[in-house]
Structure formats: C-alpha cells, structure tokens
Design an enzyme around this catalytic site. Structure first.
Site, PDB file in Angstrom:
ATOM      1  CB  SER A   1      28.398  53.693  35.268  1.00 54.88           C
ATOM      2  OG  SER A   1      27.735  52.683  34.525  1.00 54.88           O
TER       3      SER A   1
ATOM      4  CD1 TRP B   1      37.718  51.280  40.773  1.00 60.71           C
ATOM      5  CD2 TRP B   1      37.192  52.690  42.428  1.00 60.71           C
ATOM      6  NE1 TRP B   1      38.851  52.021  41.092  1.00 60.71           N
ATOM      7  CE2 TRP B   1      38.545  52.894  42.101  1.00 60.71           C
ATOM      8  CE3 TRP B   1      36.627  53.476  43.435  1.00 60.71           C
ATOM      9  CZ2 TRP B   1      39.353  53.844  42.743  1.00 60.71           C
ATOM     10  CZ3 TRP B   1      37.430  54.429  44.078  1.00 60.71           C
ATOM     11  CH2 TRP B   1      38.771  54.594  43.731  1.00 60.71           C
TER      12      TRP B   1
ATOM     13  CB  ALA C   1      34.070  51.620  45.475  1.00 64.99           C
TER      14      ALA C   1
ATOM     15  CE  LYS D   1      42.492  43.991  44.882  1.00 64.61           C
ATOM     16  NZ  LYS D   1      41.067  43.868  45.226  1.00 64.61           N
TER      17      LYS D   1
ATOM     18  CG  ASN E   1      37.349  39.223  44.593  1.00 66.36           C
ATOM     19  OD1 ASN E   1      36.950  38.475  43.721  1.00 66.36           O
ATOM     20  ND2 ASN E   1      37.702  40.475  44.360  1.00 66.36           N
TER      21      ASN E   1
HETATM   22  N1  LIG Z   1      34.259  48.298  43.770  1.00 68.57           N
HETATM   23  C1  LIG Z   1      35.430  48.489  44.335  1.00 68.57           C
HETATM   24  O1  LIG Z   1      35.532  48.646  45.561  1.00 68.57           O
HETATM   25  C2  LIG Z   1      36.666  48.564  43.473  1.00 68.57           C
HETATM   26  C3  LIG Z   1      37.765  49.265  43.976  1.00 68.57           C
HETATM   27  C4  LIG Z   1      38.916  49.332  43.204  1.00 68.57           C
HETATM   28  C5  LIG Z   1      38.954  48.736  41.959  1.00 68.57           C
HETATM   29  N2  LIG Z   1      37.860  48.088  41.500  1.00 68.57           N
HETATM   30  C6  LIG Z   1      37.969  47.496  40.148  1.00 68.57           C
HETATM   31  O2  LIG Z   1      37.275  48.321  39.235  1.00 68.57           O
HETATM   32  C7  LIG Z   1      36.743  47.534  38.154  1.00 68.57           C
HETATM   33  C8  LIG Z   1      35.280  47.843  37.996  1.00 68.57           C
HETATM   34  O3  LIG Z   1      34.621  47.541  39.198  1.00 68.57           O
HETATM   35  P1  LIG Z   1      33.260  48.239  39.654  1.00 68.57           P
HETATM   36  O4  LIG Z   1      33.169  48.017  41.129  1.00 68.57           O
HETATM   37  O5  LIG Z   1      33.158  49.636  39.145  1.00 68.57           O
HETATM   38  O6  LIG Z   1      32.155  47.397  38.868  1.00 68.57           O
HETATM   39  P2  LIG Z   1      31.011  46.463  39.483  1.00 68.57           P
HETATM   40  O7  LIG Z   1      31.577  45.282  40.163  1.00 68.57           O
HETATM   41  O8  LIG Z   1      30.070  47.316  40.245  1.00 68.57           O
HETATM   42  O9  LIG Z   1      30.395  45.869  38.127  1.00 68.57           O
HETATM   43  C9  LIG Z   1      29.209  46.136  37.613  1.00 68.57           C
HETATM   44  C10 LIG Z   1      29.332  46.963  36.341  1.00 68.57           C
HETATM   45  O10 LIG Z   1      29.496  46.096  35.203  1.00 68.57           O
HETATM   46  C11 LIG Z   1      28.591  46.558  34.191  1.00 68.57           C
HETATM   47  N3  LIG Z   1      28.296  45.502  33.239  1.00 68.57           N
HETATM   48  C12 LIG Z   1      27.521  44.400  33.392  1.00 68.57           C
HETATM   49  N4  LIG Z   1      27.484  43.692  32.245  1.00 68.57           N
HETATM   50  C13 LIG Z   1      28.253  44.372  31.346  1.00 68.57           C
HETATM   51  C14 LIG Z   1      28.617  44.148  29.989  1.00 68.57           C
HETATM   52  N5  LIG Z   1      28.198  43.067  29.337  1.00 68.57           N
HETATM   53  N6  LIG Z   1      29.437  45.043  29.396  1.00 68.57           N
HETATM   54  C15 LIG Z   1      29.902  46.123  30.059  1.00 68.57           C
HETATM   55  N7  LIG Z   1      29.586  46.389  31.331  1.00 68.57           N
HETATM   56  C16 LIG Z   1      28.767  45.515  31.977  1.00 68.57           C
HETATM   57  C17 LIG Z   1      27.375  46.982  34.996  1.00 68.57           C
HETATM   58  O11 LIG Z   1      26.546  47.785  34.221  1.00 68.57           O
HETATM   59  C18 LIG Z   1      28.063  47.752  36.115  1.00 68.57           C
HETATM   60  O12 LIG Z   1      28.367  49.056  35.714  1.00 68.57           O
HETATM   61  C19 LIG Z   1      37.046  46.068  38.519  1.00 68.57           C
HETATM   62  O13 LIG Z   1      38.193  45.633  37.844  1.00 68.57           O
HETATM   63  C20 LIG Z   1      37.343  46.127  40.017  1.00 68.57           C
HETATM   64  O14 LIG Z   1      38.248  45.123  40.446  1.00 68.57           O
HETATM   65  C21 LIG Z   1      36.721  47.994  42.207  1.00 68.57           C
HETATM   66  O1  LIG Z   2      35.697  44.267  46.619  1.00 72.60           O
HETATM   67  P1  LIG Z   2      36.843  43.657  45.836  1.00 72.60           P
HETATM   68  O2  LIG Z   2      37.274  42.346  46.402  1.00 72.60           O
HETATM   69  O3  LIG Z   2      36.562  43.637  44.369  1.00 72.60           O
HETATM   70  O4  LIG Z   2      38.083  44.657  46.074  1.00 72.60           O
HETATM   71  C1  LIG Z   2      37.859  46.025  45.923  1.00 72.60           C
HETATM   72  C2  LIG Z   2      39.137  46.798  45.735  1.00 72.60           C
HETATM   73  O5  LIG Z   2      39.926  46.247  44.705  1.00 72.60           O
HETATM   74  C3  LIG Z   2      39.927  46.952  47.000  1.00 72.60           C
HETATM   75  O6  LIG Z   2      41.004  47.844  46.750  1.00 72.60           O
END
Ligand SMILES: NC(=O)c1ccc[n+]([C@@H]2O[C@H](COP(=O)([O-])OP(=O)(O)OC[C@H]3O[C@@H](n4cnc5c(N)ncnc54)[C@H](O)[C@@H]3O)[C@@H](O)[C@H]2O)c1
Ligand SMILES: O=P(O)(O)OC[C@H](O)CO
Length: 378
Positions: A28, A31, A171, A223, A288
């Site tokens: 949660s 993304w 996201a 990436k 990143n």
């Molecule tokens: N944010 C984006 O734009 C985006 C887009 C595409 C893919 N992703 C990928 O999706 C995945 C998740 O990213 P995100 O943006 O949802 O997360 P995020 O970067 O917002 O991470 C925070 C999350 O990690 C949780 N967390 C913290 N400590 C934890 C623990 N010990 N155990 C379990 N959860 C814990 C937090 O509660 C929170 O929900 C990643 O691999 C990321 O690369 C992200």
């Molecule tokens: O914000 P980043 O660098 O974790 O990248 C987010 C997504 O993976 C982009 O598609």
C-alpha cells in the site's frame, strides 16, 4: 500441519469454491495505492469480480497518533503514500496479512522488493490453492544459487502461477489519470494474462500482454540501475546528450544481461512499455533519478539511505540495492567488464568511485570507457 499442493507447497485448506474472483493487494505504498484505485474501479464494473478489494497495509502510526489503516478506511485515502487521491469506496485496508489474503484468488504483490522474502515466508500455507498472482515489483533477490526474480520467489514459495506487470508507470501521474501504458508478462497461460489485463485496464491505463515473463520483469528491474546513472548525470549538469548516451548504454546492458540470464528473453520485449518507455520515464522523472541527482550534487558525501529518508518520506528506492544485486551476479559470473555501466553505478553508490566516474575511464572500473566503448554484445 497444513496440506500441500502439487508443487509441494503448503496451502490454506479452509476454502469454499469461489463464485467470483476476489482480489487482494499486498502492499500500500505509492504504486500499491494507485494499483488499488485502478483495480477497485474495475471490480465495480466487471461482473466476474467481487466488488470489494482488500489492501494489506504494513501498519504504521501517523504523527496524529492514528493508525494508517484506520485513516485509509475512514477517509478512503492513503494520506501518507498517495495523499489527495480517493482509492475507491470498495477498497478495504487490512493490517493483518493472513486475514487479507485468506479468501482471495487473485493476489497482487506490490511492495518494495526487499520485503518480499519475509512476506512470502509469512504467506506459506495461508493462501488459496486456486490463487493466481501478479507482481508489480521492480527488483530481484540474489541467492547462493544465483539471481531470483520476484515472480519466481512468489511461485516457488507459494506454489502459484505468477505473472508480472511492468511499464512506464510513475504512480503519481497515473493517480491523476494521465494516460500511460503497461505490459503484463506471462509464461504460458494467455487466459490468465487476459484476466489481469482486464483487471488493470482503464481508458487512461492501456495494458498489453507479452509472453516473456523474465524479459518483462528484468526490464522493470534493471531500468532502476540506469535511472541512478541518469541521476548522476543530472546532478553533475552534464546535459541531455550525455543522459541520452547513458540511456542507450543502459538499454544495451539491460538487454545483454537479460539474455545472458535467460536465453528465452525476446528482443521485442525491449520495445514494449516495460522496456524503452519505462527506461525513458524513469530517467526523466523517477525517484531513483531524483535521489541520485542529489547524491551527485553532494559529491557522494550524503548516503543514499539519508537522502531516501529525507526526500521520499517513507517511500523506497529500488535502484541502489538492485545495483548491488546485479553487481553480485556480474562478479559471480565473471561478467563485470562486460557491463561497465551497471558496475560503475554500484561502485559510485558505495563510494568507491566519485559520481563523475559515470562517464570516465577508471582503473578500478571496467577496461573500456562507458561512452564510446566497444559494443561488447551481439
Ligand atoms: N511508485 C511508483 O511510481 C512505482 C511505479 C511502478 C512500479 N513501482 C514498483 O512498485 C514496488 C512498490 O513501490 P511503491 O511505490 O508502492 O512503494 P513505496 O516506495 O511507496 O514504499 C513504501 C511502502 O513500503 C512499506 N514498508 C515499509 N517497511 C516495510 C516492511 N518492513 N515490510 C513491508 N512493507 C514495508 C510501507 O508501508 C509502504 O507501503 C517497487 O518495486 C517499485 O519499484 C513503483
Ligand atoms: O520512481 P522510481 O524511480 O521508483 O520509478 C517509478 C516507476 O518504476 C517508473 O515506471
């Protein structure tokens, strides 16, 4: 002891046959919350899905003293990781992992990759035997036996089929319904891939299937290492041409590394949203890139951990740990010199090289310079 399924994995035995697909989102964050919004809008419309979508929340207490889960369920908003966006009235936040997955037959994994091993361990024996999974997680684990993609970790630990969804998906942009594309990577079962496509697709989120699960997942994972390199270039004010060079070399290394690990990886996958499109968006606007820019501007004197905590407020970087994981694979396989960009990113992140090394020849780094180096790969 819980019973085991065909893959010799423990399963949850308290099952009634489901009449409709029930979705649980494990994660949660930024993304994860947007994924909940996309999915929740579709389960209300599609008759083959239960309306309610469960979202497992790693519980935390907010500065107000309230629990995040309670606030999400009261306001329908993830005030910490996606403020200002309504998730959908049918999203129910649940801090109890076991309870959240108990009845679900469609599991969406979307946590930072470093937490997945622990989460999978906790889920053994707790999920339905007929569950399908998809991973939106960009990252991998490195074990003694070698690299392990997150979809493989899920499949092996939980005994379920696991697709992946990757793409040019910042996201916060999708949260406000700006158009973007994504790729669902699948192994064999096209019907299941189509079900995932249906669950995620909206007029502003166009999802396409691609029968290359490893290729799609490796694109999304690798990436993030190139994004760190792009951030260094931005932090050093090197300009657009240099950044384009980094992206080109990065894409070349992404393709070579993926194909060396999995000969099944297809060239065309790199032209899908998960490939070149994600590389571009992440090098222009991702987290990143942003933290790596700050790292280079500070001459490498402030650590990534410090910058992440300060700049991302609880969100997590994937690129720095992925660079380390890729480096371990390269070292183990004797491939370091074939991947100068991946190698150098890790050496900069760990302080062994200065940020400027991203475009410089170094004795400590590979044998040929990054920019203008020979094409090492077919
Ligand atoms: N944010 C984006 O734009 C985006 C887009 C595409 C893919 N992703 C990928 O999706 C995945 C998740 O990213 P995100 O943006 O949802 O997360 P995020 O970067 O917002 O991470 C925070 C999350 O990690 C949780 N967390 C913290 N400590 C934890 C623990 N010990 N155990 C379990 N959860 C814990 C937090 O509660 C929170 O929900 C990643 O691999 C990321 O690369 C992200
Ligand atoms: O914000 P980043 O660098 O974790 O990248 C987010 C997504 O993976 C982009 O598609």
């Amino acid at each position: 002891m819980a019973p085991v399924n065909n893959n010799n994995v423990q399963i949850n035995n308290n099952e009634n046959p489901p009449t409709k697909f029930k979705v649980t989102i494990i994660g949660s964050g930024n993304w994860g919350s947007v994924a909940s919004k996309l999915i929740a809008s579709n389960t209300l419309k599609l008759h083959s899905f239960h309306d309610e979508v469960k979202m497992w929340v790693f519980e935390e207490v907010l500065p107000s003293g309230e629990k995040l889960t309670d606030v999400i369920n009261r306001t329908n908003e993830n005030v910490k990781y996606l403020p200002g966006i309504k998730l959908g009235c049918n999203v129910v936040a649940d801090p109890d992992l076991e309870n959240a997955v108990r009845d679900a037959n469609m599991l969406v994994f979307v946590t930072p990759h470093q937490f997945m091993e622990g989460i999978c361990k906790r889920l053994v024996g707790k999920i339905r035997s007929d569950a399908q999974a998809i991973s939106l997680i960009k990252g991998m684990e490195v074990k003694r036996e070698g690299p392990c993609m997150i979809s493989t970790l899920v499949s092996q630990q939980l005994g379920v089929n696991c697709c992946v969804l990757m793409g040019a998906n910042i996201a916060n942009e999708i949260a406000v319904e700006k158009f973007s594309e994504a790729t669902v990577g699948y192994r064999e079962n096209r019907e299941i891939a189509d079900k995932w496509v249906q669950l995620f697709s909206t007029p502003y989120f166009m999802v396409s299937p691609c029968q290359d699960v490893e290729g799609v997942e490796l694109c999304g994972t690798l990436k993030n290492v190139v994004a760190i390199a792009a951030g260094f270039v931005d932090g050093l004010d090197m300009g657009n041409n240099t950044k384009a060079a980094i992206m080109r070399i990065g894409l070349r290394e992404m393709k070579a590394f993926s194909k060396l690990l999995f000969s099944s990886v297809k060239d065309n996958t790199f032209f899908e949203s998960c490939g070149v499109a994600d590389l571009i968006t992440t090098c222009l606007g991702g987290r990143n890139r942003k933290c790596a820019e700050a790292f280079a501007k500070n001459g490498g004197k402030r650590s990534f951990d410090e910058l992440e905590a300060e700049m991302l407020q609880g969100q997590k970087l994937q690129g720095v740990s992925t660079a380390k994981e890729v480096y371990e694979v390269l070292k183990h396989k004797g491939w370091l010199e074939m991947f100068p960009l991946f190698t150098t990113v890790h050496e900069i992140c760990t302080g062994r090289l200065p940020p400027s090394a991203i475009v410089e020849y170094s004795e400590h780094a590979p044998k040929f310079p990054l920019v203008g180096g020979p094409t090492a790969f077919p």
